[in-house]
Scaffold this active site. Structure first.
Site, PDB file in Angstrom:
ATOM      1  N   ARG A 168     -40.341   8.737   0.840  1.00  0.00           N
ATOM      2  CA  ARG A 168     -40.837   9.889   1.585  1.00  0.00           C
ATOM      3  C   ARG A 168     -41.439  11.043   1.695  1.00  0.00           C
ATOM      4  O   ARG A 168     -41.811  11.467   2.921  1.00  0.00           O
ATOM      5  CB  ARG A 168     -39.349  10.622   1.903  1.00  0.00           C
ATOM      6  N   LYS A 211     -19.513  -5.601   7.584  1.00  0.00           N
ATOM      7  CA  LYS A 211     -18.653  -5.442   8.589  1.00  0.00           C
ATOM      8  C   LYS A 211     -19.258  -6.056  10.252  1.00  0.00           C
ATOM      9  O   LYS A 211     -19.980  -5.292  10.505  1.00  0.00           O
ATOM     10  CB  LYS A 211     -18.224  -3.559   8.911  1.00  0.00           C
ATOM     11  N   GLY A 244     -31.113   0.302   5.588  1.00  0.00           N
ATOM     12  CA  GLY A 244     -30.650   0.053   3.847  1.00  0.00           C
ATOM     13  C   GLY A 244     -30.566  -0.794   3.141  1.00  0.00           C
ATOM     14  O   GLY A 244     -31.602  -0.905   2.406  1.00  0.00           O
ATOM     15  N   GLY A 253     -30.691   4.269   9.853  1.00  0.00           N
ATOM     16  CA  GLY A 253     -29.766   4.441  10.459  1.00  0.00           C
ATOM     17  C   GLY A 253     -30.218   4.698  12.169  1.00  0.00           C
ATOM     18  O   GLY A 253     -29.688   4.571  12.912  1.00  0.00           O
TER      19      GLY A 253
HETATM   20  P1  AMP Z   1     -24.369  -2.834   5.278  1.00  0.00           P
HETATM   21  O1  AMP Z   1     -24.266  -1.986   4.802  1.00  0.00           O
HETATM   22  O2  AMP Z   1     -23.134  -3.248   6.343  1.00  0.00           O
HETATM   23  O3  AMP Z   1     -24.790  -3.674   5.905  1.00  0.00           O
HETATM   24  O4  AMP Z   1     -23.852  -4.194   4.171  1.00  0.00           O
HETATM   25  C1  AMP Z   1     -24.231  -4.098   3.120  1.00  0.00           C
HETATM   26  C2  AMP Z   1     -23.121  -4.669   2.361  1.00  0.00           C
HETATM   27  O5  AMP Z   1     -22.739  -5.787   2.919  1.00  0.00           O
HETATM   28  C3  AMP Z   1     -23.840  -5.192   0.575  1.00  0.00           C
HETATM   29  O6  AMP Z   1     -23.189  -3.940  -0.110  1.00  0.00           O
HETATM   30  C4  AMP Z   1     -23.570  -6.632  -0.126  1.00  0.00           C
HETATM   31  O7  AMP Z   1     -22.881  -6.336  -0.833  1.00  0.00           O
HETATM   32  C5  AMP Z   1     -22.102  -6.681   1.476  1.00  0.00           C
HETATM   33  N1  AMP Z   1     -21.547  -8.197   2.007  1.00  0.00           N
HETATM   34  C6  AMP Z   1     -23.084  -8.361   1.882  1.00  0.00           C
HETATM   35  N2  AMP Z   1     -22.225 -10.345   2.051  1.00  0.00           N
HETATM   36  C7  AMP Z   1     -21.076  -9.753   1.920  1.00  0.00           C
HETATM   37  C8  AMP Z   1     -19.788 -11.056   1.257  1.00  0.00           C
HETATM   38  N3  AMP Z   1     -19.984 -12.642   1.967  1.00  0.00           N
HETATM   39  N4  AMP Z   1     -18.089  -9.755   1.608  1.00  0.00           N
HETATM   40  C9  AMP Z   1     -18.556  -8.798   1.149  1.00  0.00           C
HETATM   41  N5  AMP Z   1     -19.265  -7.932   0.654  1.00  0.00           N
HETATM   42  C10 AMP Z   1     -20.777  -8.544   1.262  1.00  0.00           C
END
Ligand code: AMP
Length: 397
Positions: free
Chosen positions: A35, A199, A355, A378
């Site tokens: 950064r 999620k 991220g 974000g």
């Molecule tokens: P996000 O911060 O919502 O973009 O989520 C990223 C995280 O989702 C990473 O740490 C991944 O390890 C996790 N992730 C991706 N695919 C899966 C999965 N099939 N089951 C559980 N966690 C997951």
């Protein structure tokens, strides 16, 4: 878009909001200077144009006023090293020492103010605090994209104390805004958005927004299983948000009604445990056995997704396709990153943001082979969801 290229900085003091929220180790050394490195061209340019620079930033999340572990004093040497300029420091961003130093600043000099968040008024967007900060400069420059989605005193509220021709974007902000704008307002078609991560609930708004812009939406990662279950599939113990099943169905219907191709994976790498040494096998996504969970997309999905990506002219990627932090579940994310790099080589514009997709693109050393890697997770998501950001509007309005 007004940037530092459009303003005269000769003998002017530029008050620059930067994002120096960098990680520090136990000895308070900067462990990732990305950064600060990113802000250096803005600082150097203002100096080159005959101005002086007062830098303000936050660092971490101090709760109760000043605390050494959140002091920006720890980044002074890194700023010096990356700009090649001596950097003065003041230990309170609105203390008398800071005004003595900022008012005496000569062209070519740089002053860094102590952490803005040592004053709770910063995050409250307090107008009086913003006005006090504004006294440090003749021109306000916002170069902190990472906090542009916050209407804080230094990121948005402060702009009202500068005339329209005395406020502008720095290069980091300008680059981010231009590339997001290219994707959400001027996307060359076909436009493919790839959305992954853990999620669905985190990504609902962005998927809804993208429905009116993208031709293809590829869903991967943990969030895919909520869609699979909503369509009647059996997902074993894969990640699932049961309270979002209806919503997933609605999104699928909406996509159909709008003629958007919403792709859900058709196969997965499944494991009997959330661990790199688990037993693993391939499975149809709709028939994952009890006791097993999907942790990556598998070959059929990789093939379909890669083809869609390679035929696209605009690509937006947010969120990994699987648990790419573990080597046995990284292939899907890696192959998608490679497909994006290939499409970029063929002339597509690709924006990577959020991220974990940034971490992934860096892990596979592909950052140079995509069009733009956003620095603000974000802020990027919110920009796409809302169509603008407080920190952007404050400069433009
Ligand atoms: P996000 O911060 O919502 O973009 O989520 C990223 C995280 O989702 C990473 O740490 C991944 O390890 C996790 N992730 C991706 N695919 C899966 C999965 N099939 N089951 C559980 N966690 C997951």
């Amino acid at each position: 878009m007004k940037t530092i290229d459009n303003l005269n900085f000769q003998n002017k003091r530029a008050l620059v909001r930067v994002d120096f929220n960098v990680p520090l180790n136990d000895s308070f050394e900067v462990t990732d200077d990305t950064r600060i490195r990113a802000a250096a061209p803005t600082i150097k340019k203002i100096i080159e144009k005959g101005g002086s620079v007062i830098l303000m930033s936050h660092l971490g999340r101090p709760k109760d006023g000043p605390a050494n572990k959140f002091s920006l004093q720890h980044v002074v040497n890194t700023v010096k090293k990356l700009t090649g300029v001596d950097v003065l420091f003041s230990d309170d961003c609105i203390g008398s020492d800071s005004y003595i130093k900022s008012s005496a600043l000569k062209p070519g000099q740089v002053l860094l103010l102590e952490n803005l968040r040592f004053h709770k008024e910063e995050e409250q967007g307090d107008v009086a605090f913003a006005e006090k900060l504004s006294k440090h400069g003749d021109i306000y420059v916002n170069d902190a994209f990472g906090t542009a989605h916050r209407a804080h005193a230094s990121t948005a509220v402060i702009a009202q104390f500068f005339a329209a021709d005395a406020r502008c974007f720095g290069y980091v902000m300008a680059g981010e805004v231009a590339s997001i704008d290219k994707v959400i307002n001027g996307a060359e078609k076909p436009f493919t958005a790839i959305v992954g991560g853990a999620k669905v609930s985190d990504k609902i708004l962005i998927i809804e927004q993208l429905m009116s812009k993208a031709n293809n939406i590829l869903i991967g990662g943990g969030m895919a299983f909520t869609f699979v279950k909503a369509m009647g599939g059996t997902i074993g113990k894969s990640l699932c948000e049961d309270d979002k099943l209806e919503l997933a169905k609605e999104l699928l219907e909406k996509a159909k009604a709008r003629g958007v191709n919403l792709y859900i994976p058709n196969d997965a790498v499944i494991a009997d445990n959330f661990a790199n040494d688990a037993n693993i096998k391939e499975s149809d996504i709709n028939t994952i056995p009890d006791g097993w969970m999907g942790l990556d997309i598998s070959n059929g999905t990789i093939k379909t997704f890669s083809e869609v990506i390679k035929n696209s002219k605009t690509i937006l990627w947010n969120g990994p396709m699987g648990v790419f932090e573990m080597s046995r579940f990284e292939n899907g994310t890696k192959q998608i990153a490679l497909a994006i790099a290939e499409a970029t080589k063929k002339g597509a514009f690709s924006l990577i943001g959020g991220g974990d997709s940034v971490a992934a693109i860096n892990k596979y050393h592909l950052a140079e082979q995509v069009s733009y890697v956003s620095t603000g997770g974000g802020a990027l998501l919110e920009y796409i969801e809302q169509g603008s950001l407080p920190g952007v509007r404050a400069i433009e309005d």
